[in-house]
Design an enzyme around this catalytic site. Structure first.
Site, short mmCIF file in Angstrom:
data_model
loop_
_atom_site.label_atom_id
_atom_site.label_comp_id
_atom_site.label_asym_id
_atom_site.label_seq_id
_atom_site.Cartn_x
_atom_site.Cartn_y
_atom_site.Cartn_z
N TYR A 1 -103.15 -11.71 33.22
CA TYR A 1 -102.11 -11.02 32.43
C TYR A 1 -101.58 -9.78 33.16
CZ TYR A 1 -104.11 -13.81 28.58
OH TYR A 1 -104.59 -14.83 27.79
N LEU B 1 -99.75 -18.60 15.49
CA LEU B 1 -98.54 -18.42 14.69
C LEU B 1 -97.33 -19.19 15.22
CD1 LEU B 1 -98.81 -14.55 13.99
CD2 LEU B 1 -99.57 -16.45 12.55
N THR C 1 -101.26 -11.47 18.41
CA THR C 1 -100.79 -10.21 18.97
C THR C 1 -99.42 -9.92 18.39
OG1 THR C 1 -100.74 -8.98 21.07
CG2 THR C 1 -99.57 -11.07 21.04
N SER C 2 -98.92 -8.72 18.59
CA SER C 2 -97.59 -8.40 18.06
C SER C 2 -97.05 -7.16 18.77
CB SER C 2 -97.66 -8.14 16.55
OG SER C 2 -96.39 -7.82 16.05
N HIS D 1 -110.79 -19.32 32.34
CA HIS D 1 -109.47 -19.40 31.69
C HIS D 1 -108.93 -20.82 31.57
CE1 HIS D 1 -105.85 -16.54 30.95
NE2 HIS D 1 -105.77 -17.58 30.15
N GLN E 1 -111.56 -21.32 23.88
CA GLN E 1 -110.27 -20.76 23.40
C GLN E 1 -109.16 -21.74 23.78
OE1 GLN E 1 -107.46 -17.19 24.76
NE2 GLN E 1 -109.25 -16.36 23.75
N1 LIG Z 1 -106.42 -18.75 26.88
C1 LIG Z 1 -105.16 -18.98 27.12
O1 LIG Z 1 -104.81 -19.84 27.95
C2 LIG Z 1 -104.11 -18.21 26.37
C3 LIG Z 1 -102.77 -18.64 26.38
C4 LIG Z 1 -101.83 -17.91 25.62
C5 LIG Z 1 -102.24 -16.79 24.92
N2 LIG Z 1 -103.55 -16.37 24.96
C6 LIG Z 1 -103.99 -15.14 24.26
O2 LIG Z 1 -103.64 -15.22 22.89
C7 LIG Z 1 -102.88 -14.06 22.52
C8 LIG Z 1 -101.93 -14.41 21.40
O3 LIG Z 1 -101.10 -15.50 21.80
P1 LIG Z 1 -99.70 -15.77 21.10
O4 LIG Z 1 -98.77 -14.65 21.44
O5 LIG Z 1 -99.28 -17.13 21.43
O6 LIG Z 1 -100.11 -15.66 19.55
P2 LIG Z 1 -99.29 -15.86 18.21
O7 LIG Z 1 -100.03 -15.06 17.20
O8 LIG Z 1 -99.09 -17.31 17.91
O9 LIG Z 1 -97.87 -15.28 18.48
C9 LIG Z 1 -97.62 -13.89 18.51
C10 LIG Z 1 -96.17 -13.73 18.22
O10 LIG Z 1 -95.96 -14.04 16.85
C11 LIG Z 1 -94.92 -13.24 16.39
N3 LIG Z 1 -95.07 -13.12 14.93
C12 LIG Z 1 -95.97 -12.43 14.25
N4 LIG Z 1 -95.76 -12.57 12.92
C13 LIG Z 1 -94.69 -13.37 12.79
C14 LIG Z 1 -93.96 -13.88 11.69
N5 LIG Z 1 -94.30 -13.57 10.44
N6 LIG Z 1 -92.90 -14.70 11.93
C15 LIG Z 1 -92.55 -15.02 13.18
N7 LIG Z 1 -93.19 -14.55 14.28
C16 LIG Z 1 -94.25 -13.74 14.08
C17 LIG Z 1 -95.10 -11.94 17.11
O11 LIG Z 1 -93.82 -11.35 17.24
P3 LIG Z 1 -93.62 -9.76 17.04
O12 LIG Z 1 -94.00 -9.13 18.32
O13 LIG Z 1 -92.15 -9.68 16.75
O14 LIG Z 1 -94.48 -9.36 15.88
C18 LIG Z 1 -95.66 -12.35 18.46
O15 LIG Z 1 -94.65 -12.43 19.42
C19 LIG Z 1 -102.22 -13.64 23.82
O16 LIG Z 1 -101.79 -12.30 23.80
C20 LIG Z 1 -103.34 -13.88 24.81
O17 LIG Z 1 -104.24 -12.80 24.77
C21 LIG Z 1 -104.49 -17.08 25.66
#
Ligand SMILES: NC(=O)c1ccc[n+]([C@@H]2O[C@H](COP(=O)([O-])OP(=O)(O)OC[C@H]3O[C@@H](n4cnc5c(N)ncnc54)[C@H](OP(=O)(O)O)[C@@H]3O)[C@@H](O)[C@H]2O)c1
Length: 325
Positions: free
Chosen positions: A62, A211, A263-264, A124, A180
């Site tokens: 990241y 989400l 995350t947000s 990862h 994960q």
């Molecule tokens: N292991 C892996 O390969 C891998 C891959 C991807 C991610 N990850 C980890 O997982 C974490 C979270 O991943 P993700 O970002 O995909 O998670 P997520 O929770 O599915 O998506 C987060 C996004 O949801 C939005 N959101 C929140 N509430 C909402 C709502 N009510 N309506 C619409 N959108 C909404 C947020 O936007 P706002 O900013 O506008 O609130 C944010 O951009 C990453 O930061 C990382 O640490 C791991």
């Protein structure tokens, strides 16, 4: 007193849920030099204003260590959270080969972050870069060494299929405590029953992208009727329980025994996810509501947000692998 929600790992350790501040996805950067003060500020705000344990999800690829390091430094200087009130997960960049091996990565990162241990350390991705002079079992053996040295308190994997996990257990005799994966109701049919496999083998599933069904509605990439029906039902539950639709989806994830990693960029969403999931016993979806969310999810075609990264799951997709309710 704040009621912290935990999942219990197969080794008996407790992991706080949900993880509300992932430092990847929206915070991902191509290199460490493009410093993002917004992330530092948010991490500090989480340490200062969230009750209980702050669960951070981080990773080598990241490129956000400078922000995490600065936030941790300020936290400990100001005395917001003790080390026990922070859960820090990190990941070895097996696919990208950012570091030559896990032992070097952990030693260097602990120094950068001024920490003595990671709470959880994950491989990862099941594929290993040519830049790394070990195969996946060799990488896992380094993880076991780090665990035995106490530098990482728990070890697990990410984006692994059942077959990938079996391989590690067979060859190294040590089971990961976490897998994960990208998981949400639109992905029930990924990998041969990875969900049931992990539940059966007492491996905690952490869901990234929990989400996605809402994100894809908001950014217009999902215009399907099934997507709308799904969101409408979450909205209905959101008004019943007087929370946001994203909190409903996170509560559902926990009810399915899956630990959400979200995350947000908006602090109120981080705070809502943290406070409502942890400390609001009245937010308890009924069995019928849980089953209806599952059924609406199953109705939607598979929708992977992290395409390219988890394409290895495609070979397993089939109707027959869908979750049975
Ligand atoms: N292991 C892996 O390969 C891998 C891959 C991807 C991610 N990850 C980890 O997982 C974490 C979270 O991943 P993700 O970002 O995909 O998670 P997520 O929770 O599915 O998506 C987060 C996004 O949801 C939005 N959101 C929140 N509430 C909402 C709502 N009510 N309506 C619409 N959108 C909404 C947020 O936007 P706002 O900013 O506008 O609130 C944010 O951009 C990453 O930061 C990382 O640490 C791991």
């Amino acid at each position: 007193m704040f009621k912290q929600h935990f999942f219990t790992l197969s080794n008996g350790n407790k992991i706080p849920a949900p993880s509300t501040i992932g430092t990847g996805s929206i915070y991902y950067k191509k290199n460490e030099k493009d410093y993002n003060p917004h992330l530092t500020e948010y991490l500090i705000k989480c340490f200062k204003d969230l009750k209980g344990i702050v669960h951070i999800d981080s990773a080598a690829c990241y490129n956000t260590y400078p922000e995490v390091a600065d936030a941790l430094k300020e936290n400990f200087e100001k005395g917001y959270k003790t080390r026990d009130e922070i859960w820090y997960t990190d990941k070895f960049d097996s696919k990208g080969g950012k570091d030559s091996d896990p032992i070097t990565h952990v030693n260097e990162t602990l120094k950068k972050l001024n920490l003595e241990y990671f709470d959880l350390y994950l491989i990862h991705h099941p594929s290993v870069s040519e830049k790394i002079d070990k195969d996946i079992v060799g990488v896992w053996k380094d993880f076991i060494t780090l665990f035995e040295q106490g530098k990482v308190k728990n070890i697990g994997v990410s984006n692994f299929s059942a077959k990938d996990i079996d391989n590690l257990v067979e060859k190294a005799g040590f089971k990961p405590v976490v897998n994960q994966i990208e998981w949400n109701p639109f992905l029930f049919n990924q990998s041969p029953e990875i969900y049931s496999y992990c539940q059966k083998n007492d491996i905690v599933i952490e869901a990234y992208g929990p989400l996605s069904p809402l994100v894809s509605q908001l950014n217009g990439s999902d215009t399907s009727k099934e997507g709308k029906d799904f969101k409408n039902y979450l909205d209905e539950l959101a008004s019943k329980y007087k929370v946001s639709n994203s909190v409903i989806l996170l509560a559902y994830t926990i009810d399915m025994n899956v630990l959400p990693v979200t995350t947000s960029t908006k602090f109120y969403r981080i705070e809502d996810a943290h406070n409502f999931i942890n400390d609001h016993p009245e937010l308890k979806l009924t069995k019928e509501e849980i089953n209806k969310i599952t059924a609406l999810g199953l109705n939607h075609p598979t929708a992977r947000r992290y395409r390219g990264w988890t394409d290895h799951y495609n070979e397993f997709e089939s109707e027959s692998q869908k979750l049975k309710i």
